[in-house]
Scaffold this active site. Structure first.
Site, mmCIF file in Angstrom:
data_model
loop_
_atom_site.group_PDB
_atom_site.id
_atom_site.type_symbol
_atom_site.label_atom_id
_atom_site.label_comp_id
_atom_site.label_asym_id
_atom_site.label_seq_id
_atom_site.Cartn_x
_atom_site.Cartn_y
_atom_site.Cartn_z
ATOM 1 N N HIS A 125 45.961 -38.409 55.006
ATOM 2 C CA HIS A 125 45.098 -38.570 53.533
ATOM 3 C C HIS A 125 44.093 -39.871 53.893
ATOM 4 O O HIS A 125 43.359 -40.058 53.017
ATOM 5 C CB HIS A 125 45.874 -38.859 52.413
HETATM 6 N N1 UDP Z 1 55.038 -40.088 49.608
HETATM 7 C C1 UDP Z 1 55.837 -39.092 48.490
HETATM 8 N N2 UDP Z 1 55.465 -37.918 48.592
HETATM 9 C C2 UDP Z 1 54.644 -37.245 49.356
HETATM 10 C C3 UDP Z 1 53.813 -38.210 50.245
HETATM 11 C C4 UDP Z 1 54.085 -39.679 50.421
HETATM 12 O O1 UDP Z 1 56.682 -39.674 47.978
HETATM 13 O O2 UDP Z 1 54.350 -36.151 49.560
HETATM 14 C C5 UDP Z 1 55.463 -41.537 49.515
HETATM 15 C C6 UDP Z 1 55.786 -42.176 50.801
HETATM 16 O O3 UDP Z 1 56.987 -41.963 50.983
HETATM 17 C C7 UDP Z 1 55.691 -43.554 50.648
HETATM 18 C C8 UDP Z 1 54.337 -43.482 49.746
HETATM 19 O O4 UDP Z 1 54.371 -42.302 49.104
HETATM 20 O O5 UDP Z 1 56.699 -44.322 49.973
HETATM 21 C C9 UDP Z 1 53.025 -43.501 50.433
HETATM 22 O O6 UDP Z 1 52.022 -43.099 49.911
HETATM 23 P P1 UDP Z 1 50.525 -42.917 50.565
HETATM 24 O O7 UDP Z 1 50.982 -42.404 51.877
HETATM 25 O O8 UDP Z 1 49.748 -42.167 49.458
HETATM 26 O O9 UDP Z 1 49.987 -44.250 50.678
HETATM 27 P P2 UDP Z 1 49.802 -45.300 51.566
HETATM 28 O O10 UDP Z 1 51.035 -46.208 51.846
HETATM 29 O O11 UDP Z 1 49.001 -45.132 52.678
HETATM 30 O O12 UDP Z 1 48.982 -46.524 50.911
#
Ligand code: UDP
Length: 356
Positions: free
Chosen positions: A206
């Site tokens: 994403h």
């Molecule tokens: N996550 C979730 N469902 C999904 C995809 C991700 O619960 O379908 C959780 C994942 O386990 C993590 C968090 O969302 O705890 C990460 O978010 P994301 O990847 O959107 O953001 P980033 O960490 O890159 O800022």
């Protein structure tokens, strides 16, 4: 410390804030939540509040789907209005999104102490909007809770030791969440049964650097299609990525599912063979659940995972992705090393906040 305002807006922030909210309740600290609206779908927002029992937001700003500047600007205005009314003793912000920066900026201009959880992280890639948010947010925060030694060292290198700011290494609140909710996930999640999943690769994509470049996204999908011929690949797809795939006729041959709640995500992480991701949080969660991770980025803030051989950075290069996959197919690692604390990061932070 009497009254805290927490600013959240994006999925990872709900997970991080949940750990502190629980501690605030235990310590009797009053917390009001502002939800900026950055993530608003039921499966990107509500599900986390329900599953993780996060208090209902006192304020919903409903700001989403705008360019970075417009979104941050409108959030700044909305948050300022709430802060002027509520007059909190401090504002809590998490991570590196536009909601984080807007919260920090609104509070600091009103001379309200800013507490940043997940401070000090750097990818050293200024093309990432998150990196800009991290650097600016840290600079105007008053208390910096850092998850790792690397984060502390990053701040030292930037001269923070000589600034009037409190720097505390408390560990990683996402580790707290993974430990605390794992048993509930086992009990509640049906995701493995529903999708008939046994041996599979879990992938998420994403990040703007991948979704905004059709070349990068096409390479990643081509690599995942290839891996899917050997072992099923499952992708809970971010709404933005889904839109871009269909608009550009990029056709995944692997299984796409809607974004899942945290309990389902824990079960996918626990049961997968390997994670492939450009997410910050998922890189660490793979490690928490003792899985190798291939990261679809050129840099990571979580360098200790790479240094210890748990994570390989491949960017959007299909060849690198394939060779990392082949390498991890037979690699055995001992994940028994403490990189992110002992699941008490939120407790440590909340006790510090009590004594401010
Ligand atoms: N996550 C979730 N469902 C999904 C995809 C991700 O619960 O379908 C959780 C994942 O386990 C993590 C968090 O969302 O705890 C990460 O978010 P994301 O990847 O959107 O953001 P980033 O960490 O890159 O800022």
């Amino acid at each position: 410390m009497k009254k805290i305002i927490t600013v959240v807006g994006a999925r990872p922030q709900f997970i991080k804030a949940a750990t502190l909210s629980r501690q605030f309740q235990l310590l009797g600290i009053e917390e009001l939540i502002i939800h900026t609206g950055q993530h608003f779908d039921a499966n990107m927002s509500n599900v986390f509040f329900e599953e993780m029992e996060i208090p209902k937001p006192a304020y919903q700003l409903d700001i989403h789907g705008l360019s970075h500047g417009a979104m941050t600007g409108r959030m700044l205005e909305g948050i300022e209005t709430v802060l002027l009314k509520e007059k909190p003793d401090a504002v809590m912000i998490y991570g590196d999104t536009n909601s984080t920066l807007a919260g920090a900026l609104a509070a600091s201009k009103l001379h309200i102490p800013v507490i940043h959880v997940e401070a000090g992280l750097r990818s050293y890639n200024m093309k990432m909007p998150e990196e800009i948010n991290r650097i600016l947010t840290d600079r105007i925060s008053n208390v910096l809770f850092c998850p790792t030694d690397t984060a502390i060292n990053n701040l030292k290198r930037e001269g923070y030791e000589n600034m009037p700011v409190k720097i505390i290494k408390n560990g990683d609140v996402m580790q707290d969440a993974a430990l605390y909710y794992a048993a509930k996930a086992e009990e509640k999640s049906e995701i493995l049964k529903q999708n008939n999943l046994d041996n599979f690769v879990l992938a998420t994509v994403h990040r703007q650097e991948n979704t905004d470049s059709i070349d990068n996204l096409s390479n990643i999908v081509a690599g995942l299609n290839e891996i899917n011929k050997e072992i099923p690949v499952v992708v809970p797809i971010h709404p933005r990525t889904r839109q871009i795939l269909s608009k550009n006729n990029i056709v995944p041959e692997f299984k796409l599912i809607d974004p899942v709640g945290y309990f389902d995500m824990i079960m996918l992480l626990k049961s997968c063979f390997l994670a492939i991701t450009d997410s910050g949080g998922v890189q660490k969660e793979a490690f928490f659940f003792q899985k190798h991770c291939i990261t679809l980025r050129e840099q990571t803030e979580w360098v200790e995972l790479v240094e210890n051989g748990f994570n390989i950075l491949v960017g959007s290069d299909k060849q690198k992705l394939m060779s990392a996959f082949n390498y991890f197919k037979t690699k055995k690692s001992n994940f028994d090393i403490n990189l992110y604390g002992n699941g008490k990061a939120a407790e440590i932070a909340a006790k510090e906040i009590m004594s401010l």
